[in-house]
Design an enzyme around this catalytic site. Structure first.
Site, PDB file in Angstrom:
ATOM      1  CB  SER A 149      16.195  -1.981  -2.028  1.00  6.84           C
ATOM      2  OG  SER A 149      15.085  -2.362  -1.254  1.00  6.84           O
ATOM      3  CE1 TYR A 219      14.416   0.462   2.784  1.00  6.52           C
ATOM      4  CE2 TYR A 219      16.241  -0.004   1.307  1.00  6.52           C
ATOM      5  CZ  TYR A 219      14.892  -0.053   1.598  1.00  6.52           C
ATOM      6  OH  TYR A 219      14.018  -0.600   0.699  1.00  6.52           O
ATOM      7  NE  ARG A 258       7.804   3.373  -3.713  1.00  2.99           N
ATOM      8  CZ  ARG A 258       8.783   2.540  -3.338  1.00  2.99           C
ATOM      9  NH1 ARG A 258       8.669   1.838  -2.222  1.00  2.99           N
ATOM     10  NH2 ARG A 258       9.867   2.402  -4.070  1.00  2.99           N
ATOM     11  CG  ASP A 260       9.241   4.024  -7.211  1.00  2.00           C
ATOM     12  OD1 ASP A 260       8.418   4.434  -6.352  1.00  2.00           O
ATOM     13  OD2 ASP A 260      10.073   3.127  -6.973  1.00  2.00           O
ATOM     14  CG  ASN A 275       8.929  -0.739  -5.737  1.00  2.00           C
ATOM     15  OD1 ASN A 275       9.971  -1.361  -5.648  1.00  2.00           O
ATOM     16  ND2 ASN A 275       8.870   0.481  -6.259  1.00  2.00           N
TER      17      ASN A 275
END
Length: 312
Positions: A149, A219, A258, A260, A275
């Protein structure tokens, strides 16, 4: 054992626990909307093995981010107990959680990735900032080895900020990765599948109000925009999706992961990280990419279960 019971494990003591709870709540709601016998469980590491055995579940849906859930610990515990679970196994989870280990895999497999070097905590005594300045041009990216994150990740643009960024990153881990900064478009590509078949989702291009896709941008509602499909040519799209599948395969991922990337100004895609338990909140990337290819969130969760061998 209850042959149709699903336990969604979330939370725990990691720095990403609150986001994990949001992911877990969304997954639980989605599964229940499809008629599954699903319940949530907050991770308590000392009692988890006994808790999950007492639950009598047929499978665990892993909704943990960060420590214990994304680093192979949960997976190893469940393997010993003989309880199936969603997503990647022990090795893939451990490798993708550790930015140093995953970087070594990328390099060994010929996967395009930014130039980097790993430093250790004891090197802080030797004017590490000055040493890094000799080997890298600013800006550089400073990364704690095992956080998600964007926690423990700092883009350093001035010499004065480097020492502070190193101190912060070493507060999370004994190893820190220094990576060259790639200027360009920030992209992410979800991949799902198993040994037999893998498929890349539509590419997402990420833009933010702050210019950086950090924890707050990820977020905070309205802080980032997901452009689907990304603003790249069809030819480049195929190249990027193929690179994502190659990376997913090299790391041994399963279920959904995922990848990136940064697409440099000269059009070169660079893999930044993987991830293995991507976020599944209302603001998350993978659900957005799923919807873009016609897979609504409840169906996405259902497909993840199926890839883990669970049948309703």
């Amino acid at each position: 054992m209850n042959q149709d019971k699903i336990v969604v494990v979330m939370g725990g003591p990691s720095t990403e626990a609150e986001i994990s709870r949001q992911t877990g709540a969304a997954i639980l709601k989605a599964l229940q909307s499809k008629g599954y016998n699903a319940e949530g469980m907050e991770l308590n590491p000392p009692t988890f093995a006994e808790d999950i055995k007492k639950s009598g579940c047929a499978i665990v849906f892993n909704a943990l981010h960060g420590k214990f859930g994304e680093d192979g610990v949960l997976q190893g515990t469940l393997d010993m107990l003989g309880i199936p679970y969603t997503g990647s196994g022990v090795l893939a989870a451990a490798v993708t959680m550790d930015k140093v280990a995953s970087k070594r895999v990328f390099v060994a497999e010929g996967i395009s990735t930014p130039r980097s070097h790993t430093y250790h905590r004891y090197e802080m005594k030797r004017d590490l900032a000055a040493k890094i300045e000799q080997g890298f041009s600013l800006p550089v990216v400073v990364k704690a080895a095992s956080q998600g994150s964007s926690i423990g990740v700092y883009i350093v643009e001035t010499k004065g900020a480097l020492a502070d960024a190193l101190k912060e990153a070493f507060s999370y881990n004994d190893e820190v990765l220094i990576e060259e900064f790639i200027r360009g478009k920030e992209l992410t590509v979800a991949v799902w599948g198993n040994e037999e078949k893998k498929e890349a989702f539509p590419i997402i291009e990420i833009t933010t109000a702050s210019g950086r896709y950090d924890y707050e941008s990820k977020y905070t509602k309205g802080a980032s925009t997901h452009i689907i499909p990304a603003r790249v040519s069809d030819e480049k799209t195929k190249e990027i999706q193929a690179l994502a599948i190659k990376t997913f395969t090299a790391c041994g991922c399963k279920g959904v992961a995922r990848v990136d990337m940064m697409l440099s100004e000269d059009g070169t895609p660079y893999v930044i990280e993987v991830n293995s338990v991507p976020g599944m909140t209302e603001l998350s990337l993978v659900p957005d990419a799923g919807r873009a290819m016609g897979v609504e969130f409840p169906e996405l969760c259902e497909r993840i279960l199926e890839m883990a061998g669970f049948q309703k």
